[in-house]
Each structure stands twice: as structure tokens, then as C-alpha cells.
Motif scaffolding. Structure first.
Motif, PDB file in Angstrom:
ATOM      1  N   LYS A  47       0.817  -1.211   0.000  1.00  0.00           N
ATOM      2  CA  LYS A  47       0.000   0.000   0.000  1.00  0.00           C
ATOM      3  C   LYS A  47       0.850   1.260   0.000  1.00  0.00           C
ATOM      4  N   THR A  48       1.930   1.241   0.777  1.00  0.00           N
ATOM      5  CA  THR A  48       2.726   2.452   0.948  1.00  0.00           C
ATOM      6  C   THR A  48       3.200   3.035  -0.392  1.00  0.00           C
ATOM      7  N   PRO A  49       3.933   2.269  -1.227  1.00  0.00           N
ATOM      8  CA  PRO A  49       4.378   2.876  -2.493  1.00  0.00           C
ATOM      9  C   PRO A  49       3.221   3.145  -3.463  1.00  0.00           C
ATOM     10  N   ILE A  50       2.170   2.313  -3.396  1.00  0.00           N
ATOM     11  CA  ILE A  50       1.037   2.550  -4.310  1.00  0.00           C
ATOM     12  C   ILE A  50       0.360   3.878  -3.964  1.00  0.00           C
ATOM     13  N   PHE A  51       0.076   4.076  -2.674  1.00  0.00           N
ATOM     14  CA  PHE A  51      -0.570   5.333  -2.263  1.00  0.00           C
ATOM     15  C   PHE A  51       0.292   6.533  -2.609  1.00  0.00           C
ATOM     16  N   ALA A  52       1.603   6.391  -2.416  1.00  0.00           N
ATOM     17  CA  ALA A  52       2.505   7.519  -2.688  1.00  0.00           C
ATOM     18  C   ALA A  52       2.454   7.877  -4.165  1.00  0.00           C
ATOM     19  N   ALA A  53       2.617   6.856  -5.041  1.00  0.00           N
ATOM     20  CA  ALA A  53       2.602   7.118  -6.489  1.00  0.00           C
ATOM     21  C   ALA A  53       1.256   7.713  -6.903  1.00  0.00           C
ATOM     22  N   GLN A  54       0.187   7.138  -6.346  1.00  0.00           N
ATOM     23  CA  GLN A  54      -1.161   7.622  -6.652  1.00  0.00           C
ATOM     24  C   GLN A  54      -1.294   9.113  -6.283  1.00  0.00           C
ATOM     25  N   GLY A  55      -0.803   9.452  -5.113  1.00  0.00           N
ATOM     26  CA  GLY A  55      -0.872  10.827  -4.636  1.00  0.00           C
ATOM     27  C   GLY A  55      -0.188  11.788  -5.591  1.00  0.00           C
ATOM     28  N   PHE A  56       1.031  11.425  -6.023  1.00  0.00           N
ATOM     29  CA  PHE A  56       1.790  12.307  -6.922  1.00  0.00           C
ATOM     30  C   PHE A  56       1.073  12.456  -8.260  1.00  0.00           C
ATOM     31  N   VAL A  57       0.579  11.347  -8.795  1.00  0.00           N
ATOM     32  CA  VAL A  57      -0.064  11.390 -10.119  1.00  0.00           C
ATOM     33  C   VAL A  57      -1.353  12.224 -10.055  1.00  0.00           C
ATOM     34  N   HIS A  58      -2.137  12.025  -9.003  1.00  0.00           N
ATOM     35  CA  HIS A  58      -3.382  12.795  -8.895  1.00  0.00           C
ATOM     36  C   HIS A  58      -3.114  14.282  -8.711  1.00  0.00           C
ATOM     37  N   ASP A  66       1.192  21.946 -14.404  1.00  0.00           N
ATOM     38  CA  ASP A  66       1.317  23.207 -15.148  1.00  0.00           C
ATOM     39  C   ASP A  66       2.682  23.856 -14.942  1.00  0.00           C
ATOM     40  N   ASP A  67       3.237  23.656 -13.764  1.00  0.00           N
ATOM     41  CA  ASP A  67       4.561  24.218 -13.480  1.00  0.00           C
ATOM     42  C   ASP A  67       5.611  23.150 -13.812  1.00  0.00           C
ATOM     43  N   PRO A  68       6.453  23.393 -14.833  1.00  0.00           N
ATOM     44  CA  PRO A  68       7.394  22.341 -15.275  1.00  0.00           C
ATOM     45  C   PRO A  68       8.310  21.838 -14.165  1.00  0.00           C
ATOM     46  N   GLU A  69       8.703  22.743 -13.285  1.00  0.00           N
ATOM     47  CA  GLU A  69       9.631  22.337 -12.224  1.00  0.00           C
ATOM     48  C   GLU A  69       8.940  21.382 -11.239  1.00  0.00           C
ATOM     49  N   VAL A  70       7.718  21.763 -10.843  1.00  0.00           N
ATOM     50  CA  VAL A  70       6.942  20.917  -9.916  1.00  0.00           C
ATOM     51  C   VAL A  70       6.622  19.585 -10.593  1.00  0.00           C
ATOM     52  N   ARG A  71       6.276  19.681 -11.890  1.00  0.00           N
ATOM     53  CA  ARG A  71       5.932  18.458 -12.640  1.00  0.00           C
ATOM     54  C   ARG A  71       7.080  17.451 -12.607  1.00  0.00           C
ATOM     55  N   ASP A  72       8.290  17.944 -12.919  1.00  0.00           N
ATOM     56  CA  ASP A  72       9.447  17.042 -12.932  1.00  0.00           C
ATOM     57  C   ASP A  72       9.695  16.426 -11.563  1.00  0.00           C
ATOM     58  N   GLN A  73       9.560  17.257 -10.559  1.00  0.00           N
ATOM     59  CA  GLN A  73       9.817  16.800  -9.198  1.00  0.00           C
ATOM     60  C   GLN A  73       8.813  15.697  -8.807  1.00  0.00           C
ATOM     61  N   PHE A  74       7.539  15.913  -9.136  1.00  0.00           N
ATOM     62  CA  PHE A  74       6.500  14.940  -8.784  1.00  0.00           C
ATOM     63  C   PHE A  74       6.627  13.661  -9.612  1.00  0.00           C
ATOM     64  N   LEU A  75       7.003  13.831 -10.871  1.00  0.00           N
ATOM     65  CA  LEU A  75       7.180  12.634 -11.713  1.00  0.00           C
ATOM     66  C   LEU A  75       8.319  11.776 -11.173  1.00  0.00           C
ATOM     67  N   LYS A  76       9.398  12.443 -10.749  1.00  0.00           N
ATOM     68  CA  LYS A  76      10.550  11.714 -10.192  1.00  0.00           C
ATOM     69  C   LYS A  76      10.143  10.953  -8.937  1.00  0.00           C
ATOM     70  N   LYS A  77       9.323  11.606  -8.112  1.00  0.00           N
ATOM     71  CA  LYS A  77       8.896  10.966  -6.868  1.00  0.00           C
ATOM     72  C   LYS A  77       7.988   9.774  -7.159  1.00  0.00           C
ATOM     73  N   ALA A  78       7.099   9.949  -8.142  1.00  0.00           N
ATOM     74  CA  ALA A  78       6.198   8.838  -8.506  1.00  0.00           C
ATOM     75  C   ALA A  78       7.029   7.669  -9.038  1.00  0.00           C
ATOM     76  N   ALA A  79       8.043   7.992  -9.874  1.00  0.00           N
ATOM     77  CA  ALA A  79       8.891   6.940 -10.445  1.00  0.00           C
ATOM     78  C   ALA A  79       9.638   6.204  -9.334  1.00  0.00           C
ATOM     79  N   LYS A  80      10.109   6.949  -8.334  1.00  0.00           N
ATOM     80  CA  LYS A  80      10.854   6.329  -7.231  1.00  0.00           C
ATOM     81  C   LYS A  80       9.954   5.351  -6.465  1.00  0.00           C
ATOM     82  N   SER A  81       8.710   5.772  -6.227  1.00  0.00           N
ATOM     83  CA  SER A  81       7.771   4.880  -5.522  1.00  0.00           C
ATOM     84  C   SER A  81       7.510   3.627  -6.336  1.00  0.00           C
ATOM     85  N   LYS A 219      16.312   4.583   2.205  1.00  0.00           N
ATOM     86  CA  LYS A 219      17.479   4.024   1.529  1.00  0.00           C
ATOM     87  C   LYS A 219      17.088   2.987   0.486  1.00  0.00           C
ATOM     88  N   GLY A 220      15.798   2.910   0.216  1.00  0.00           N
ATOM     89  CA  GLY A 220      15.334   2.037  -0.859  1.00  0.00           C
ATOM     90  C   GLY A 220      15.227   0.573  -0.486  1.00  0.00           C
TER      91      GLY A 220
END
Ligand code: ADP
Length: 268
Positions: A47-58, A66-81, A219-220
Motif C-alpha cells: 500500500k505504501t508505495p502505491i498510495f505515494a505514487a497515486q498521490g503524486f499522479v493525482h 502546469d509548473d514544469p519544475e513541480v511536474r518534474d519533481q512529482f514525476l521523479k517521486k512517482a517513479a521512485k515509488s 534508503k530504498g
């Protein structure tokens, strides 16, 4: 009515039978509990990584994109999850395949110092990131032939060395030692990190047991690395042990049966 002895015998027999059945029921209950707990653990861990990725994508869909900087940051976080989720599922598959006996060990002669050097190469980048030195402590030019499944022993070494890098200090040292005795080669993975307190040492081989949950996730870690290590070493008929001192570092040790170098194959 004659002697009471036969009745006593039957009574004893029945008591023995009842106690044996009770033991069997206890064992079944233990297995059932273990299964239930494992399922609850898995559900929670997934659940933990699924909820996290879901949160970023939503959040991205709700306008953060809309903000390219925020977009990249959130995409990176979703990818990490999602990467974490994949590692977790992979470890779960390995563990359950090992437990059900689906994976059998392909035990063959292998030269362990060469395997360790290969793994050092694989982990060099990770070590460099923390400025950690990887060192092999063995007799120069000596070959250490042992019996083992090269892929699985490789996995054991990767898990142990990666942990030593991850949980060790920055600018730390990880030393893999090889020592040959009459019948065995002892393999140690030693770090000079913060160490593991005694109360945790017994439990770190349990699945999902982490000393510092948030730090480990950061630490992954999947929390399954050492459970897999233990399964593999058990399947080699050996034992993995840990010794550690707080503030000094940690050493993991296992040994493998010695063998002679296989004869070179000729193509004539
Ligand atoms: P994880 O995926 O969390 O790394 P492991 O099963 O590999 O899971 O390890 C279990 C826990 O044992 C880790 O979360 C960490 O707290 C501890 N641990 C493992 N190796 C070391 C080490 N070399 N030094 C200190 N702590 C360690």
C-alpha cells in the motif's frame, strides 16, 4: 473384573494420542498465524508505495503539472515509488519461490574471490556515492573454490555489501574477508558503520523487520534482503550469523564447503 492394568494402558495410550494431536493443532495454528501476519504485512508494504505514487499522479492531474519544475519533481517521486514497488514485488517472488521449493539450488564449484570482485565492480557507483571503500581481504593470488549456486551466492553478497554501504557511514569501509580452513571457506562482510544493537540482531533476518523503518525505506530497502539471504544460505546447508558492536560496525558471516578447482575442459 480381573486386573485394572489393561484399562490403564488404554488410558495412557489415549492420553498420548490426545497430546500428539494437541501438538499438531498448535503447529497448524502457528503456521496459520504466520500466514495471516505475512499477508497483513504484504498488504501494508504494498500500500505504501502505491498510495505515494497515486498521490503524486493525482496532484499532477489536479494542476501541479502546469509548473514544469513541480511536474518534474512529482514525476521523479512517482517513479521512485514505482521502482520501490517493483523491487518489493521481485523480492516477494524470490522469497515465496524459495519457500515453496520452486527455486532449487544449482550447486557447482565456484571461485568466490572472482565473484566478489565482479560484485565490487557492480556496486562501485553506489559505494562512490557514499565515498565508501570496498576491499577484499584474502591471500593474494589465492583461489577459493567452494560449492554453491553462483547466482544465489552472488545475490547474498550483493544484499550484504549493499546493506553495509547503505547503513554504514559516509567515508566508510566495507571489507569482505575470505578465510580457508580444512573443509570450509568462511566469508565475512564487515562494515565500520553504526552497528546493530543486540535486541535487533536476532530479528533482522525476519521479513520486513527494520530497525529504523523510515531510514530503511529512505534508503530504498524492501525489508526482505536479509530474509532472502537467510533462505539462500539455509538452502546451502549453512548458517548466516551476525556480530556487531554499537558505534563500531557489523560483521555478517557464513561458510561454504570447500572443493577443488574443476579440470579445464578440452575441445579435442
Ligand atoms: P532493508 O531492505 O530494510 O535493507 P534487510 O532485510 O536487508 O532490509 O535489512 C533489515 C534491517 O537490518 C535494515 O532495515 C537495517 O535496519 C538493518 N541492517 C542490515 N544490515 C545492516 C548493517 N550492515 N548495519 C546496520 N544495520 C543493518
Amino acid at each position: 473384573f480381573g486386573s485394572i492394568e489393561p484399562i490403564r494402558k488404554i488410558n495412557d495410550e489415549m492420553m498420548r494420542y490426545a497430546s500428539k494431536k494437541e501438538q499438531e493443532i498448535d503447529e497448524l495454528k502457528r503456521i496459520e498465524n504466520y500466514r495471516r501476519e505475512f499477508l497483513a504485512d504484504i498488504s501494508h508494504e504494498l500500500k505504501t508505495p502505491i498510495f505515494a505514487a497515486q498521490g503524486f499522479v493525482h496532484t499532477l492531474l489536479d494542476g501541479a503539472a502546469d509548473d514544469p519544475e513541480v511536474r518534474d519533481q512529482f514525476l521523479k517521486k512517482a517513479a521512485k515509488s514505482l521502482d520501490g514497488l517493483e523491487a518489493l514485488v521481485q523480492d516477494l517472488i524470490t522469497l515465496s519461490q524459495m519457500e515453496t521449493g520452486y527455486i532449487t539450488m544449482k550447486i557447482k564449484p565456484l571461485e568466490i574471490s572472482e565473484l566478489i570482485n565482479d560484485i565490487f565492480e557492480q556496486l562501485e557507483k553506489k559505494a562512490q556515492k557514499r565515498n565508501t571503500t570496498l576491499k577484499l581481504d584474502s591471500k593474494p593470488d589465492k583461489k577459493y573454490w567452494v560449492l554453491g549456486d553462483v547466482n544465489r551466492i552472488g545475490q547474498v553478497l550483493i544484499n550484504l555489501i549493499e546493506n553495509a554501504i547503505k547503513y554504514g557511514n559516509d567515508n566508510g569501509k566495507v571489507i569482505v574477508g575470505l578465510e580457508s580452513s580444512k573443509d570450509f571457506v568462511s566469508i565475512t562482510v564487515r562494515d565500520n558503520g553504526p552497528g546493530i544493537a543486540e535486541e535487533h540482531q536476532k530479528r533482522i533476518f525476519e521479513r520486513f523487520y527494520r530497525i529504523d523503518k523510515s531510514r530503511s525505506k529512505d534508503k530504498g530497502g524492501t525489508g526482505l534482503g536479509l530474509a532472502i539471504v537467510k533462505q539462500i544460505i539455509d538452502a546451502h546447508g549453512s548458517k548466516i550469523t551476525v556480530s556487531s558492536k554499537i558505534g563500531r560496525g557489523t560483521t555478517f558471516e557464513f561458510r561454504l564447503e570447500k572443493t577443488v578447482a574443476p579440470l579445464p575442459t578440452t575441445n579435442s
